[in-house]
Scaffold this motif. Structure first.
Motif, PDB file in Angstrom:
ATOM      1  N   ILE A 115       7.168   8.902  -0.783  1.00 22.56           N
ATOM      2  CA  ILE A 115       8.094  10.039  -0.871  1.00 22.56           C
ATOM      3  C   ILE A 115       8.946  10.122   0.387  1.00 22.56           C
ATOM      4  CG2 ILE A 115       8.268  12.559  -1.019  1.00 22.56           C
ATOM      5  CD1 ILE A 115       5.674  12.535  -2.628  1.00 22.56           C
ATOM      6  N   CYS A 116       8.307   9.964   1.538  1.00 26.70           N
ATOM      7  CA  CYS A 116       9.039  10.041   2.808  1.00 26.70           C
ATOM      8  C   CYS A 116      10.054   8.907   2.933  1.00 26.70           C
ATOM      9  CB  CYS A 116       8.062   9.998   3.972  1.00 26.70           C
ATOM     10  SG  CYS A 116       7.036  11.474   4.136  1.00 26.70           S
ATOM     11  N   ASN A 117       9.654   7.695   2.576  1.00 22.90           N
ATOM     12  CA  ASN A 117      10.573   6.556   2.687  1.00 22.90           C
ATOM     13  C   ASN A 117      11.768   6.692   1.762  1.00 22.90           C
ATOM     14  OD1 ASN A 117       8.929   5.355   4.576  1.00 22.90           O
ATOM     15  ND2 ASN A 117       7.953   3.951   3.134  1.00 22.90           N
ATOM     16  N   THR A 118      11.526   7.145   0.539  1.00 27.35           N
ATOM     17  CA  THR A 118      12.609   7.267  -0.435  1.00 27.35           C
ATOM     18  C   THR A 118      13.600   8.350  -0.045  1.00 27.35           C
ATOM     19  OG1 THR A 118      11.123   6.537  -2.201  1.00 27.35           O
ATOM     20  CG2 THR A 118      13.135   7.662  -2.882  1.00 27.35           C
ATOM     21  N   SER A 154       2.588  14.600  -3.912  1.00 26.68           N
ATOM     22  CA  SER A 154       2.150  13.211  -4.121  1.00 26.68           C
ATOM     23  C   SER A 154       1.059  13.142  -5.186  1.00 26.68           C
ATOM     24  CB  SER A 154       1.648  12.603  -2.812  1.00 26.68           C
ATOM     25  OG  SER A 154       0.443  13.196  -2.394  1.00 26.68           O
ATOM     26  N   LYS A 155       0.127  14.096  -5.157  1.00 24.07           N
ATOM     27  CA  LYS A 155      -0.941  14.118  -6.160  1.00 24.07           C
ATOM     28  C   LYS A 155      -0.389  14.415  -7.544  1.00 24.07           C
ATOM     29  CE  LYS A 155      -4.663  15.572  -3.035  1.00 24.07           C
ATOM     30  NZ  LYS A 155      -5.636  16.645  -2.705  1.00 24.07           N
ATOM     31  N   ARG A 156       0.548  15.350  -7.598  1.00 23.19           N
ATOM     32  CA  ARG A 156       1.110  15.755  -8.891  1.00 23.19           C
ATOM     33  C   ARG A 156       1.898  14.617  -9.541  1.00 23.19           C
ATOM     34  NH1 ARG A 156       3.667  20.574  -7.377  1.00 23.19           N
ATOM     35  NH2 ARG A 156       1.654  21.612  -7.627  1.00 23.19           N
ATOM     36  N   ASN A 157       2.478  13.747  -8.724  1.00 19.22           N
ATOM     37  CA  ASN A 157       3.329  12.681  -9.254  1.00 19.22           C
ATOM     38  C   ASN A 157       2.699  11.291  -9.124  1.00 19.22           C
ATOM     39  OD1 ASN A 157       6.157  14.003  -9.876  1.00 19.22           O
ATOM     40  ND2 ASN A 157       5.419  14.943  -7.985  1.00 19.22           N
ATOM     41  N   ASN A 158       1.425  11.265  -8.745  1.00 13.87           N
ATOM     42  CA  ASN A 158       0.678  10.008  -8.646  1.00 13.87           C
ATOM     43  C   ASN A 158       1.414   8.967  -7.795  1.00 13.87           C
ATOM     44  OD1 ASN A 158      -1.634   8.512  -9.213  1.00 13.87           O
ATOM     45  ND2 ASN A 158      -0.604   7.370 -10.825  1.00 13.87           N
ATOM     46  N   THR A 159       1.824   9.386  -6.615  1.00  8.82           N
ATOM     47  CA  THR A 159       2.476   8.489  -5.671  1.00  8.82           C
ATOM     48  C   THR A 159       1.966   8.824  -4.277  1.00  8.82           C
ATOM     49  OG1 THR A 159       4.600   7.585  -4.954  1.00  8.82           O
ATOM     50  CG2 THR A 159       4.482   9.972  -5.275  1.00  8.82           C
ATOM     51  N   LEU A 163       9.558  21.544   4.047  1.00 13.20           N
ATOM     52  CA  LEU A 163      10.094  21.565   2.691  1.00 13.20           C
ATOM     53  C   LEU A 163      10.622  22.949   2.368  1.00 13.20           C
ATOM     54  CD1 LEU A 163       7.325  19.550   0.784  1.00 13.20           C
ATOM     55  CD2 LEU A 163       9.462  18.695   1.757  1.00 13.20           C
ATOM     56  N   LYS A 164      11.730  22.994   1.637  1.00 10.74           N
ATOM     57  CA  LYS A 164      12.344  24.255   1.243  1.00 10.74           C
ATOM     58  C   LYS A 164      12.288  24.426  -0.262  1.00 10.74           C
ATOM     59  CE  LYS A 164      15.600  24.127   5.147  1.00 10.74           C
ATOM     60  NZ  LYS A 164      17.025  24.149   5.528  1.00 10.74           N
ATOM     61  N   ILE A 165      12.026  25.648  -0.698  1.00  8.03           N
ATOM     62  CA  ILE A 165      12.006  25.915  -2.145  1.00  8.03           C
ATOM     63  C   ILE A 165      13.363  25.580  -2.735  1.00  8.03           C
ATOM     64  CG2 ILE A 165      11.770  27.712  -3.906  1.00  8.03           C
ATOM     65  CD1 ILE A 165       9.859  29.169  -2.023  1.00  8.03           C
ATOM     66  N   GLY A 166      13.366  24.813  -3.828  1.00  7.73           N
ATOM     67  CA  GLY A 166      14.615  24.391  -4.450  1.00  7.73           C
ATOM     68  C   GLY A 166      15.114  23.054  -3.950  1.00  7.73           C
ATOM     69  N   GLN A 167      14.487  22.523  -2.906  1.00  4.03           N
ATOM     70  CA  GLN A 167      14.885  21.225  -2.378  1.00  4.03           C
ATOM     71  C   GLN A 167      14.587  20.130  -3.403  1.00  4.03           C
ATOM     72  OE1 GLN A 167      13.060  20.302   1.389  1.00  4.03           O
ATOM     73  NE2 GLN A 167      13.752  18.173   1.385  1.00  4.03           N
ATOM     74  N   LYS A 168      15.510  19.179  -3.516  1.00  4.40           N
ATOM     75  CA  LYS A 168      15.351  18.086  -4.479  1.00  4.40           C
ATOM     76  C   LYS A 168      14.837  16.846  -3.777  1.00  4.40           C
ATOM     77  CE  LYS A 168      18.974  19.734  -7.621  1.00  4.40           C
ATOM     78  NZ  LYS A 168      20.262  19.415  -8.293  1.00  4.40           N
ATOM     79  N   LEU A 169      13.759  16.299  -4.328  1.00  2.00           N
ATOM     80  CA  LEU A 169      13.171  15.081  -3.807  1.00  2.00           C
ATOM     81  C   LEU A 169      13.220  14.002  -4.893  1.00  2.00           C
ATOM     82  CD1 LEU A 169       9.978  16.463  -2.020  1.00  2.00           C
ATOM     83  CD2 LEU A 169      12.145  15.814  -0.947  1.00  2.00           C
ATOM     84  N   VAL A 170      13.569  12.795  -4.509  1.00  2.00           N
ATOM     85  CA  VAL A 170      13.581  11.671  -5.447  1.00  2.00           C
ATOM     86  C   VAL A 170      12.201  11.021  -5.431  1.00  2.00           C
ATOM     87  CG1 VAL A 170      14.575   9.427  -6.000  1.00  2.00           C
ATOM     88  CG2 VAL A 170      16.037  11.263  -5.113  1.00  2.00           C
ATOM     89  N   ILE A 171      11.593  10.913  -6.606  1.00  2.00           N
ATOM     90  CA  ILE A 171      10.271  10.311  -6.764  1.00  2.00           C
ATOM     91  C   ILE A 171      10.419   8.984  -7.479  1.00  2.00           C
ATOM     92  CG2 ILE A 171       7.930  10.605  -7.622  1.00  2.00           C
ATOM     93  CD1 ILE A 171       8.661  12.678  -5.539  1.00  2.00           C
ATOM     94  N   GLU A 172       9.953   7.904  -6.837  1.00  2.40           N
ATOM     95  CA  GLU A 172       9.959   6.601  -7.477  1.00  2.40           C
ATOM     96  C   GLU A 172       8.628   6.379  -8.172  1.00  2.40           C
ATOM     97  OE1 GLU A 172      10.917   3.568  -4.721  1.00  2.40           O
ATOM     98  OE2 GLU A 172      13.054   4.012  -4.716  1.00  2.40           O
ATOM     99  N   LEU A 173       8.686   6.085  -9.464  1.00  7.26           N
ATOM    100  CA  LEU A 173       7.474   5.896 -10.259  1.00  7.26           C
ATOM    101  C   LEU A 173       7.078   4.436 -10.312  1.00  7.26           C
ATOM    102  CD1 LEU A 173       8.424   8.300 -13.167  1.00  7.26           C
ATOM    103  CD2 LEU A 173       7.128   8.821 -11.117  1.00  7.26           C
ATOM    104  N   PRO A 199       0.806  -1.233   0.000  1.00  5.83           N
ATOM    105  CA  PRO A 199       0.000   0.000   0.000  1.00  5.83           C
ATOM    106  C   PRO A 199       0.832   1.273   0.000  1.00  5.83           C
ATOM    107  CG  PRO A 199      -0.903  -1.583   1.551  1.00  5.83           C
ATOM    108  CD  PRO A 199       0.419  -2.134   1.110  1.00  5.83           C
ATOM    109  N   VAL A 200       2.065   1.194   0.514  1.00  5.25           N
ATOM    110  CA  VAL A 200       2.901   2.387   0.624  1.00  5.25           C
ATOM    111  C   VAL A 200       3.182   3.024  -0.735  1.00  5.25           C
ATOM    112  CG1 VAL A 200       5.099   1.173   0.458  1.00  5.25           C
ATOM    113  CG2 VAL A 200       4.978   3.299   1.754  1.00  5.25           C
ATOM    114  N   TYR A 201       3.091   2.235  -1.806  1.00  2.00           N
ATOM    115  CA  TYR A 201       3.366   2.759  -3.145  1.00  2.00           C
ATOM    116  C   TYR A 201       2.137   3.397  -3.796  1.00  2.00           C
ATOM    117  CZ  TYR A 201       7.741   0.135  -2.951  1.00  2.00           C
ATOM    118  OH  TYR A 201       8.978  -0.353  -2.590  1.00  2.00           O
TER     119      TYR A 201
END
Length: 307
Positions: free
Chosen positions: A285-288, A275-280, A297-307, A232-234
């Motif tokens: 997001i938190c686990n990755t 999460s809504k924008r990237n369908n995850t 969250l900070k503007i310009g911060q990079k987050l890795v999104i697993e698809l 379910p986490v995905y």
């Protein structure tokens, strides 16, 4: 004509009696006897097509058959990807009205939601979606009045929060057969059917197997399930996940290669919006990224999104 029909019939049944149980050809060729050939010109044999139906496993009660425990598979380790075969291309709608999904399989309010919720009115008839045998039919903590049906491909479907149970354990039932009435028993916030799909104790995203539109279609006759569709986490319970059905083992193995992208946080972004924008899911997001739901969250911060 009567003699011709009789001769053909006798030849057909003789061929069927000599056939093996497992038919691997797509047709039976019957040579006509000389007495018939005299009356039929330019025809020496007849080819009759055979429609092969997948073999049904009638021994589904041989292993882990416990009518008193909701999940008898707690000590089982399932190997992925796992293969499910379906003998039908359609399932029976579990309720007699249009299916409205109020909550899907995925992460919900900080917890895993391991099925889908289908809206109904207390007292609505609930039916089994596929042929099978009732393994569990009693009150279960959290699920309330619950029926679990084990199907002939090993899949189990759960029908929870019922107001009335009509069947009993070990009953053999057909697709579309009445099993009880919908309700609001157990840990439920309103009348609905909580429908669960599982295999050997592994919960499977129901939308990956079944199309819950009016078509009532099974996604494919052969479906390969990876861990992504059992975690379910995905997924987010608020929307349907992007579906790519694996119909071969090769496709399933290829899908295990994780696709990642880098998302740069913009002004006004929240974990929910991202999460809504990237369908995850937020949990994914938190686990990755090794952050918590309360992280700033900070503007310009990079987050890795697993698809």
């Amino acid at each position: 004509m009567k003699h011709l029909f009789l001769s053909i019939s006798l030849c057909f049944f003789a061929s069927m009696l000599n056939a093996q149980e497992d038919i691997i050809t797509n047709s039976i060729k019957i040579k006509l006897p000389a007495s018939v050939l005299d009356k039929v010109s330019n025809t020496k044999e007849i080819e009759i097509p055979i429609v092969n139906k997948p073999t049904i496993n009638t021994n589904i009660k041989d292993e882990f058959w416990d009518t008193t425990v909701y999940n008898p598979y707690k000590s089982v380790n399932v190997e992925f990807p796992l293969k499910l075969n379906f003998s039908d291309s359609n399932y029976a709608s579990p309720i007699p009205r249009k299916k409205v999904i109020t909550s899907r399989y995925g992460w919900r309010r900080g917890r895993p939601h391991k099925g889908i919720d289908i809206d109904l009115i207390t007292g609505d008839s609930v039916v089994a979606i596929l042929d099978g045998i009732v393994r569990f039919a009693r009150y279960s903590s959290g699920h309330g009045n619950t029926v679990v049906v084990r199907h002939y491909n090993g899949l189990e479907t759960t029908y929870a929060h019922l107001s009335h149970i009509e069947v009993k354990a070990n009953d053999t039932i057909a697709k579309g057969q009445y099993i009880g009435k919908g309700g609001n028993t157990g840990n439920s916030r309103g009348s609905h059917l909580h429908l669960v799909a599982s295999y050997m104790g592994e919960y499977i995203h129901p939308d990956y197997l079944f199309d819950f539109s009016e078509s009532n279609a099974i996604r494919a006759r052969e479906i390969w399930v990876t861990k992504k569709w059992t975690r379910p986490v995905y997924h987010s319970s608020r929307k349907l996940s992007n579906l790519t059905i694996c119909e071969t083992e090769e496709e399933a193995l290829a899908s295990l290669i994780k696709q990642r992208k880098v998302y740069i946080v913009r002004q006004g972004d929240t974990l929910s919006r991202i999460s809504k924008r990237n369908n995850t899911s937020i949990a994914s997001i938190c686990n990755t990224n090794k952050i918590s739901r309360t992280s700033t969250l900070k503007i310009g911060q990079k987050l890795v999104i697993e698809l």
